[in-house]
Design a protein around this motif. Structure first.
Motif, PDB file in Angstrom:
ATOM      1  N   LYS A  87       0.825  -1.214   0.000  1.00  0.00           N
ATOM      2  CA  LYS A  87       0.000   0.000   0.000  1.00  0.00           C
ATOM      3  C   LYS A  87       0.857   1.262   0.000  1.00  0.00           C
ATOM      4  O   LYS A  87       0.512   2.247  -0.659  1.00  0.00           O
ATOM      5  CB  LYS A  87      -0.953  -0.028   1.200  1.00  0.00           C
ATOM      6  CG  LYS A  87      -2.080  -1.051   1.048  1.00  0.00           C
ATOM      7  CD  LYS A  87      -3.020  -1.070   2.229  1.00  0.00           C
ATOM      8  CE  LYS A  87      -2.488  -1.856   3.378  1.00  0.00           C
ATOM      9  NZ  LYS A  87      -3.498  -2.096   4.434  1.00  0.00           N
ATOM     10  N   LEU A 110      -9.289  -4.644   2.019  1.00  0.00           N
ATOM     11  CA  LEU A 110      -8.058  -4.745   1.239  1.00  0.00           C
ATOM     12  C   LEU A 110      -7.307  -6.026   1.599  1.00  0.00           C
ATOM     13  O   LEU A 110      -6.240  -6.009   2.227  1.00  0.00           O
ATOM     14  CB  LEU A 110      -7.197  -3.509   1.465  1.00  0.00           C
ATOM     15  CG  LEU A 110      -7.816  -2.189   0.973  1.00  0.00           C
ATOM     16  CD1 LEU A 110      -6.900  -1.021   1.276  1.00  0.00           C
ATOM     17  CD2 LEU A 110      -8.139  -2.255  -0.512  1.00  0.00           C
ATOM     18  N   LEU A 145      -5.987  -6.601  -3.129  1.00  0.00           N
ATOM     19  CA  LEU A 145      -4.846  -5.743  -3.443  1.00  0.00           C
ATOM     20  C   LEU A 145      -4.129  -6.194  -4.709  1.00  0.00           C
ATOM     21  O   LEU A 145      -3.601  -5.372  -5.463  1.00  0.00           O
ATOM     22  CB  LEU A 145      -3.866  -5.707  -2.270  1.00  0.00           C
ATOM     23  CG  LEU A 145      -4.064  -4.566  -1.268  1.00  0.00           C
ATOM     24  CD1 LEU A 145      -3.091  -4.702  -0.108  1.00  0.00           C
ATOM     25  CD2 LEU A 145      -3.920  -3.201  -1.935  1.00  0.00           C
TER      26      LEU A 145
END
Length: 634
Positions: free
Chosen positions: A516, A541, A546
């Motif tokens: 991230k 997520l 992701l």
């Protein structure tokens, strides 16, 4: 920075008497004995430049294997050579007459090995220059092999000049992939330990550096950790040499993702330590064209096109030429324009771009239930996205800055220059102060027929009712574009590429925090919210989520940068995405409501799985080398 290319072309021409031979052919006597090639330091320099001459031109408008041949764009130039690869019209029998790198890269490798064999005989070459030249050539050996692995998978691993007395029955067979990668990494590591992180003069731009060596090594390791190459027993269980040697690893190895992750982070840290950073110049060429006036859109438009900017880690310095991206992408406008209006983003690609909220259109709660094709009039609230008062479809509004920077659409703007005050665009009432309001409806300035009467053009039109703007400078002289297009080095790898590669490797190693962080670096420059903010309350997520997000981000950020063709393959998604006809607007419509109909484009598209995941070895080489097997399916 174009001087390097001129030198390469010159030297390649001078040396063409021996540069066209197949690598496995007997080396001509003059190559092994010609002292002129190593007569002095200048001759050695020329020889080094000649070793670069076999690298492909990534942005060649008509002869690049991976530029316009994925599913990002469809063009009006289906008659050109490159289109055969999107159509699936290539085999071992015909590929040598289309685009094939097999012999080209082996010739380049031979040139490199001959240099290493002869460099010690140069009488006046300083130790420092000798060390640098050897390192450049080792970089090129690694780079040529990386390009071959990407195309062909396991290759014939040649580690020096071929013995001229080698009998045909003793020619090399293909080497298992992992051994090819090991050798390639060795060459990059040896080169990186010697090469400077940057070149000191503009004339040397495009030569190998330690930054480039680490970056391309990292990309190689990303590729071979990916599903196509890492334990792909579905495709390659029977891919063996004639003696039964298995050529592809059939068992998934998670350690390859860890290796890739480490190499990518090393490349990032080294690049940043040596002054490389994401491009944030919001004022590039502002005196030549004030548009895009939005600073985020402007920086995005120039990210790959500002020569020598610090984000670019390695670039090629070929001129894009007559059939290049800018001439092919820029709108034709009135008939005096010398541009071709023909590089059209596909409906697939357009849907990859996010909304203003940093989410896919079909998953954004604010937009997913709206009719994408609804005809709307641009109001004050959207006047910075399209021309106020113009009609467009709902899908074109409230999108992310990369969409507006790189995509031209009905009622939207194409920021572009004009060579003279009496040029084509200055005659167009929709052109003003450096930007054109695009109209793809029949009779409109970007349409398949500029006037209400006359036949539809069979060329020089947008098949989807959209045009590409990426790589086209706002200062581009459209009215005389064929002879006045702007030249700039074409990025092979930039820092954002490595950030997204690292995010991908972090996802695959379940390091979601770092995934991230590096994903958000790219999103911040693109002017969209962090991934956590965008997806809050929409989806969790997870690793799987992701993975999808990072892949979509890569498809957006690296749009039209020679990545889609390979990424879809290494992810094993090309069989799905490249085997379907493209869609776009109804470009034969004479009013906006008929135009706003999703229409299938009847241009042939075919991708046979697993055959087309790798390129074919030319039949002549298979006939010459009895020990070489072809890739599966050919």
């Amino acid at each position: 920075m174009k001087k390097l290319l001129y030198r390469i072309v010159l030297i390649a021409t001078l040396l063409c008497g021996f540069s066209r031979c197949n690598y496995l052919d007997v080396v001509p006597d003059e190559m092994a004995t010609d002292k002129d090639a190593f007569a002095d330091a200048l001759s050695a320099l020329r020889y080094v430049y000649s070793c670069y001459a076999y690298l492909p031109q990534p942005n060649a408008g008509s002869s690049s294997l991976d530029f316009m041949t994925g599913d990002e764009v469809v063009t009006a130039f289906e008659h050109e050579t490159f289109a055969n690869f999107a159509k699936g019209n290539y085999t071992s029998a015909n590929v040598a007459n289309l685009i094939s790198y097999w012999n080209t890269f082996y010739t380049g490798l031979r040139q490199c090995y001959l240099f290493l064999q002869g460099v010690d005989t140069v009488p006046d070459l300083s130790p420092a220059l000798k060390e640098d030249y050897i390192a450049q050539v080792k970089f090129l050996i690694g780079y040529y092999y990386f390009l071959m692995i990407r195309c062909y998978g396991p290759v014939l691993l040649v580690e020096g000049v071929a013995d001229i007395n080698t009998p045909a029955e003793s020619y090399l067979a293909r080497t298992p992939l992992d051994q090819c990668v090991e050798y390639c990494v060795k060459m990059f590591d040896e080169a990186a330990s010697v090469l400077p992180p940057a070149r000191s003069t503009q004339a040397e731009y495009g030569l190998a550096t330690s930054v480039a060596a680490k970056a391309i090594k990292a990309e190689l390791l990303l590729y071979v950790a990916s599903p196509l190459f890492n334990g792909n027993s579905e495709f390659y269980s029977d891919f063996t040499n004639k003696d039964g040697t298995q050529l592809m690893p059939l068992t998934y190895d998670p350690a390859k993702w860890e290796t890739a992750k480490t190499a990518i982070k090393d490349a990032i840290d080294f690049a940043e330590k040596n002054g490389h950073a994401l491009y944030y110049n919001d004022q590039a060429e502002i005196s030549l064209n004030q548009y895009p006036s939005d600073p985020v859109e402007r920086r995005l438009r120039y990210t790959i096109a500002e020569a020598g900017n610090s984000e670019i880690l390695f670039a090629t310095t070929y001129d894009e030429g007559y059939y290049g991206l800018q001439n092919k992408s820029a709108p034709m406008s009135y008939n005096g324009s010398n541009t071709w209006n023909g590089v059209a983003p596909t409906w697939n690609m357009l849907n990859r771009f996010y909304t203003k909220n940093g989410l896919p259109y079909d998953e954004d709660p604010e937009f997913k239930n709206l009719d994408k094709l609804e005809v709307v009039t641009v109001d004050d609230a959207h006047a910075n996205q399209a021309c106020k008062g113009e009609q467009t479809i709902r899908f074109n509004l409230d999108r992310e800055p990369r969409f507006y920077s790189w995509i031209a659409f009905q009622g939207g703007y194409y920021e572009i220059g004009n060579h003279t005050s009496t040029g084509a665009y200055s005659q167009d009432p929709t052109y003003s102060n450096g930007r054109l309001v695009c109209d793809f409806v029949i009779g409109g300035n970007c349409s398949r027929r500029n006037s209400a009467s006359g036949a539809l053009r069979t060329n020089n039109y947008s098949p989807t009712g959209y045009l590409n703007k990426k790589g086209v400078l706002p200062s581009f002289a459209a009215s005389t574009g064929i002879t006045h297009h702007s030249e700039y080095p074409w990025p092979v790898v930039r820092l954002a590429t490595l950030y997204l590669s690292y995010a991908e490797a972090c996802v695959e190693t379940n390091d979601l925090t770092n995934a991230k962080i590096y994903l958000n670096k790219v999103r911040a420059r693109a002017g969209i919210p962090d991934v956590e903010e965008s997806w809050k309350g929409v989806a969790e997520l997870t690793q799987d989520k992701l993975r999808d997000i990072v892949r979509q981000e890569r498809q957006i950020e690296l749009y039209l940068e020679n990545q889609n063709f390979w990424d879809m393959r290494r992810w094993k998604l090309a069989g799905e995405w490249f085997n379907q006809l493209h869609k776009g607007m109804n470009i034969s419509a004479e009013n906006i409501y008929d135009f706003a109909q999703l229409t299938t484009i009847e241009f042939e598209r075919a991708f046979v799985s697993p055959r087309n995941y790798l390129m074919p070895v030319p039949i002549a080489d298979l006939n010459t080398n009895v020990n070489c097997v072809n890739n599966p399916g050919y």
